[in-house]
Design a protein around this motif. Sequence first.
Motif, PDB file in Angstrom:
ATOM      1  N   TRP A  94     -25.045 -31.549  10.819  1.00 46.67           N
ATOM      2  CA  TRP A  94     -25.817 -31.851   9.640  1.00 46.67           C
ATOM      3  C   TRP A  94     -27.107 -31.212   9.891  1.00 46.67           C
ATOM      4  N   ARG A  95     -27.338 -30.132   9.720  1.00 51.20           N
ATOM      5  CA  ARG A  95     -28.336 -29.187   9.979  1.00 51.20           C
ATOM      6  C   ARG A  95     -28.670 -28.256   8.500  1.00 51.20           C
ATOM      7  N   ARG A  96     -29.511 -29.127   7.886  1.00 49.37           N
ATOM      8  CA  ARG A  96     -29.704 -28.349   6.275  1.00 49.37           C
ATOM      9  C   ARG A  96     -30.080 -26.977   6.362  1.00 49.37           C
ATOM     10  N   SER A  97     -30.533 -26.311   7.254  1.00 45.26           N
ATOM     11  CA  SER A  97     -31.054 -25.191   7.557  1.00 45.26           C
ATOM     12  C   SER A  97     -29.763 -23.986   7.845  1.00 45.26           C
ATOM     13  N   THR A  98     -28.728 -24.559   8.611  1.00 44.40           N
ATOM     14  CA  THR A  98     -27.798 -23.654   9.197  1.00 44.40           C
ATOM     15  C   THR A  98     -26.475 -24.351   8.671  1.00 44.40           C
ATOM     16  N   ALA A  99     -26.014 -25.530   8.814  1.00 50.64           N
ATOM     17  CA  ALA A  99     -24.639 -25.730   8.498  1.00 50.64           C
ATOM     18  C   ALA A  99     -24.359 -27.257   8.485  1.00 50.64           C
ATOM     19  N   ILE A 100     -23.622 -27.680   7.372  1.00 50.51           N
ATOM     20  CA  ILE A 100     -23.198 -29.122   7.425  1.00 50.51           C
ATOM     21  C   ILE A 100     -21.529 -29.088   7.473  1.00 50.51           C
ATOM     22  N   ALA A 101     -21.184 -30.097   8.507  1.00 52.89           N
ATOM     23  CA  ALA A 101     -19.768 -30.086   8.730  1.00 52.89           C
ATOM     24  C   ALA A 101     -18.939 -31.424   8.899  1.00 52.89           C
ATOM     25  N   VAL A 102     -18.332 -31.959   7.994  1.00 54.26           N
ATOM     26  CA  VAL A 102     -17.527 -33.067   8.033  1.00 54.26           C
ATOM     27  C   VAL A 102     -15.971 -33.137   8.102  1.00 54.26           C
ATOM     28  N   GLU A 103     -15.407 -34.120   8.625  1.00 50.05           N
ATOM     29  CA  GLU A 103     -14.043 -34.239   8.787  1.00 50.05           C
ATOM     30  C   GLU A 103     -13.738 -35.536   7.978  1.00 50.05           C
ATOM     31  N   GLN A 104     -12.603 -35.273   7.179  1.00 48.97           N
ATOM     32  CA  GLN A 104     -12.102 -36.582   6.581  1.00 48.97           C
ATOM     33  C   GLN A 104     -10.643 -36.856   7.155  1.00 48.97           C
ATOM     34  N   ALA A 116     -11.199 -30.709   7.230  1.00 45.83           N
ATOM     35  CA  ALA A 116     -12.050 -30.295   7.982  1.00 45.83           C
ATOM     36  C   ALA A 116     -13.193 -29.323   7.049  1.00 45.83           C
ATOM     37  N   VAL A 117     -14.477 -29.622   6.834  1.00 45.87           N
ATOM     38  CA  VAL A 117     -15.133 -28.926   5.633  1.00 45.87           C
ATOM     39  C   VAL A 117     -16.494 -28.392   6.410  1.00 45.87           C
ATOM     40  N   ASP A 129     -15.918 -23.205   4.569  1.00 45.47           N
ATOM     41  CA  ASP A 129     -14.683 -23.375   5.030  1.00 45.47           C
ATOM     42  C   ASP A 129     -13.896 -24.447   5.159  1.00 45.47           C
ATOM     43  N   VAL A 130     -12.694 -24.536   4.979  1.00 48.99           N
ATOM     44  CA  VAL A 130     -11.985 -25.852   4.699  1.00 48.99           C
ATOM     45  C   VAL A 130     -10.500 -25.414   5.558  1.00 48.99           C
ATOM     46  N   GLY A 131     -10.382 -26.548   6.312  1.00 55.01           N
ATOM     47  CA  GLY A 131      -8.842 -26.753   7.117  1.00 55.01           C
ATOM     48  C   GLY A 131      -8.223 -27.755   6.703  1.00 55.01           C
ATOM     49  N   PHE A 132      -7.096 -28.022   6.391  1.00 58.12           N
ATOM     50  CA  PHE A 132      -6.348 -28.995   6.227  1.00 58.12           C
ATOM     51  C   PHE A 132      -4.822 -29.341   6.840  1.00 58.12           C
ATOM     52  N   ASP A 133      -4.557 -30.311   6.906  1.00 56.88           N
ATOM     53  CA  ASP A 133      -3.125 -30.478   7.655  1.00 56.88           C
ATOM     54  C   ASP A 133      -2.712 -31.812   6.749  1.00 56.88           C
ATOM     55  N   VAL A 134      -1.479 -31.594   6.213  1.00 58.19           N
ATOM     56  CA  VAL A 134      -1.087 -32.953   5.565  1.00 58.19           C
ATOM     57  C   VAL A 134       0.507 -33.174   5.719  1.00 58.19           C
TER      58      VAL A 134
END
Length: 268
Positions: A94-104, A116-117, A129-134
Amino acid sequence: MARFDHTVTVASLDRAWFEECARLVLDTAESTRARGGDIVLGDAGPQVVGIRLLKGRHLRPGARYEITSDAGEADAAWADGPSDDRIVTTVREWRRSTAIAVEQRMESAGLIARLAVRLRTPERPGALDVGFDVRDPTGGALQRVSGRAKLDLTAWWAAAAARPGSLPPARAPLAARARHRLGRARLTVTPRPAADGAWEVGVTLTVRGRSLLRPVAALALFFGQVPVRRAFRSGVDRAAAGWNEALASAPLPAADELRAELVKALTD
């Protein structure tokens, strides 16, 4: 290999308004506070419904949240502790100036899904960028799909504003790939200017079989190509109609109106 192409015309989205919305969403998110497990707006504002901090510091790497879609059932459910039937979101960056990444991660009796976003330069969104596995935990390899998608917003705005007659970009601004035991699929989306300030969006889907199963997949595509093509075009048309309806239903709200709507959505 099978290839499907379709082009639709959609209403354009103003870049300045979109980027202002991104900053507004960030401002609203960073104005929230953790009060125990609850998330509230401001230091003592109303509670954000349907979300609870389970672990870590709010909006810091490692923070873990549990999310429910039904706030009315959330209190009773959380009283019994975390459940695998709801969505758990973890902040990775969580760095507003560079990148925000979260995983659900979502688990239920018939589904395990991971998403993963990562949003680059959130202050002025540059790429998503979005990665997914279902997969179905009760099934085998045929019950699993994984893949990645990337939206290059800088390239999107450039392609959408290109001069008439100019060459299309070397790479599609939006590209997604999906992998399955039987085959692989790739989807690309590229905009270009249309009349009256609209966008003409070209969508291409390619599907191919994998390894020893390639002949089986090829045979299935041969006999099912016509219904697949119809379903593909119908899906693209529905998506375009939904986009146009959303933008045409009302003028784009100003920042103050959007902020009020966002706060209401979070707390109501």
